[in-house]
Design a protein around this motif. Structure first.
Motif, PDB file in Angstrom:
ATOM      1  N   ASP A  57       0.884  -1.425  -0.067  1.00 40.46           N
ATOM      2  CA  ASP A  57      -0.029  -0.143   0.078  1.00 40.46           C
ATOM      3  C   ASP A  57       0.959   1.210   0.098  1.00 40.46           C
ATOM      4  O   ASP A  57       0.618   2.419  -0.465  1.00 40.46           O
ATOM      5  N   VAL A  58       1.941   1.281   0.799  1.00 38.51           N
ATOM      6  CA  VAL A  58       2.639   2.316   0.862  1.00 38.51           C
ATOM      7  C   VAL A  58       3.500   2.715  -0.405  1.00 38.51           C
ATOM      8  O   VAL A  58       3.697   3.722  -0.997  1.00 38.51           O
ATOM      9  N   ALA A  59       3.952   1.596  -0.857  1.00 37.57           N
ATOM     10  CA  ALA A  59       4.708   1.545  -2.180  1.00 37.57           C
ATOM     11  C   ALA A  59       3.763   2.278  -3.280  1.00 37.57           C
ATOM     12  O   ALA A  59       4.256   2.730  -4.290  1.00 37.57           O
ATOM     13  N   ALA A  60       2.516   1.816  -3.271  1.00 37.46           N
ATOM     14  CA  ALA A  60       1.392   2.265  -4.303  1.00 37.46           C
ATOM     15  C   ALA A  60       0.982   3.617  -4.265  1.00 37.46           C
ATOM     16  O   ALA A  60       0.041   4.137  -4.729  1.00 37.46           O
ATOM     17  N   GLY A  61       1.468   4.168  -3.076  1.00 39.81           N
ATOM     18  CA  GLY A  61       1.022   5.784  -2.708  1.00 39.81           C
ATOM     19  C   GLY A  61      -0.236   5.844  -2.115  1.00 39.81           C
ATOM     20  O   GLY A  61      -0.811   7.116  -1.995  1.00 39.81           O
ATOM     21  N   THR A  62      -0.921   4.821  -1.311  1.00 39.34           N
ATOM     22  CA  THR A  62      -2.321   4.807  -0.906  1.00 39.34           C
ATOM     23  C   THR A  62      -2.121   5.761   0.567  1.00 39.34           C
ATOM     24  O   THR A  62      -3.138   6.116   1.145  1.00 39.34           O
ATOM     25  N   TRP A  63      -0.933   5.257   1.150  1.00 36.41           N
ATOM     26  CA  TRP A  63      -0.598   5.905   2.520  1.00 36.41           C
ATOM     27  C   TRP A  63      -1.872   5.574   3.474  1.00 36.41           C
ATOM     28  O   TRP A  63      -2.356   6.689   4.014  1.00 36.41           O
TER      29      TRP A  63
END
Length: 321
Positions: free
Chosen positions: A124-130
């Motif tokens: 999720d973090v790597a996909a930018g969803t933060w």
């Protein structure tokens, strides 16, 4: 024909130690090739296994000269102890070589679960969803840990948990009330139910027996406080997996970590696939290069000692740590 047969993976130093004293066959794939194993058993006097090789009457019948079985681990549910005793075969587990190793694994699982899955946020973090607000994290300090079983590994867990400010309760009817080990726990519980009622974290440390099979079932899970987490590094089958999955899906159970399953390896698409807040690992809590080396050296030396007519060493004296 070999005097010693090793059917599953073992540290090379351990293999070399026993091979220097006896003709030895080491093949970590033998456990999956029963016909090849059968052919080696006729003259075998020492057998070294892990948890997958089933040392039961059918195998023993093919090994008429067997004198000792070395177990590269501590669980003995894959070895028929009664049948071995009846045949005069000594069973030599690697007791004491991975107590701290498993305890470290339990603490890692505990800290991950109490953070509400935050350590599984990489994609999720790597996909930018933060997803900063998604996780229901808790401090470990002030939580209550319940230990079912209070043997050597559980005691190591207790030491570490208390260093984090976690209150430790334990249940073990086989540890006498006056045993000094209870000083490592904040509370000794007289029954499992009392332990469950007050456990934010439940960690299992008992063998799989008729009495402990599905000990942690739907009724037991329902007694845990809402959002509690479950850790099993002992044996598959102690936890009713279907009941656990239902509790996780309903949210009654906040998270779980299983290092051991009822069926190993787990079949693709099993009931454990895609379950929220469930961590799985392939029966590796006690396996690090350090623990494997300690177990391998201890078991190799003890099997050799028995075959030479000597006495096995005490496991704790050979830990090297």
């Amino acid at each position: 024909m070999p005097a010693v047969v090793i059917t599953e993976f073992m540290d090379r130093e351990g293999v070399d130690l026993i091979a220097a004293r006896f003709d030895t066959v080491y093949d970590p794939d033998l456990v999956d090739r029963p016909q090849a194993l059968d052919a080696l058993l006729a003259d075998c006097r020492g057998l070294i296994v892990r948890n997958r090789t089933q040392v039961r009457p059918p195998l023993l019948a093919k090994a008429p000269h067997l004198k000792t079985v070395g177990r590269l681990g501590v669980g003995l549910d894959n070895i028929d102890l009664g049948a071995c005793a009846g045949a005069g075969i000594s069973v030599l587990p690697a007791t004491g070589t991975n107590d701290e190793t498993v305890a470290e694994f339990v603490m890692g699982a505990l800290l991950s679960l109490t953070r509400g899955g935050a350590f599984q946020a990489t994609a999720d973090v790597a996909a930018g969803t933060w997803p900063r607000t998604r996780f229901k994290a808790r401090d470990a300090k002030g939580l209550r840990l319940g230990l079912i079983g209070f043997g050597a590994i559980a005691r190591q867990v207790a030491r570490r948990a208390r260093a984090f400010g976690i209150a430790v309760a334990a249940y073990d009817p086989f540890v006498s009330e006056g045993d000094p080990a209870w000083a490592l726990a904040d509370r000794r519980c007289a029954d499992v139910g009392t332990l469950l009622d007050g456990a934010d974290i439940l960690s299992i440390h008992v063998p799989l027996t008729d009495a402990t099979r599905h000990l942690v079932d739907a009724a037991a899970l329902a007694r845990l406080p809402a959002g509690a987490v479950l850790i099993n590094t002992a044996r598959g089958g102690i936890v009713d997996e279907h009941a656990m999955v239902a509790a996780l899906k309903s949210g009654a159970l906040g998270g779980a970590m299983l290092d051991v399953m009822e069926a190993e390896p787990v079949a693709a698409g099993s009931h454990l696939a895609g379950v929220p807040n469930l961590l799985l690992s392939p029966h590796i809590a006690g396996i690090t290069k350090d623990a494997v080396l300690r177990a391998s050296l201890l078991v190799a030396d003890n099997v050799a000692r028995v075959l030479e007519g000597g006495t096995p060493t005490v496991a704790d004296a050979a830990r090297g740590r």
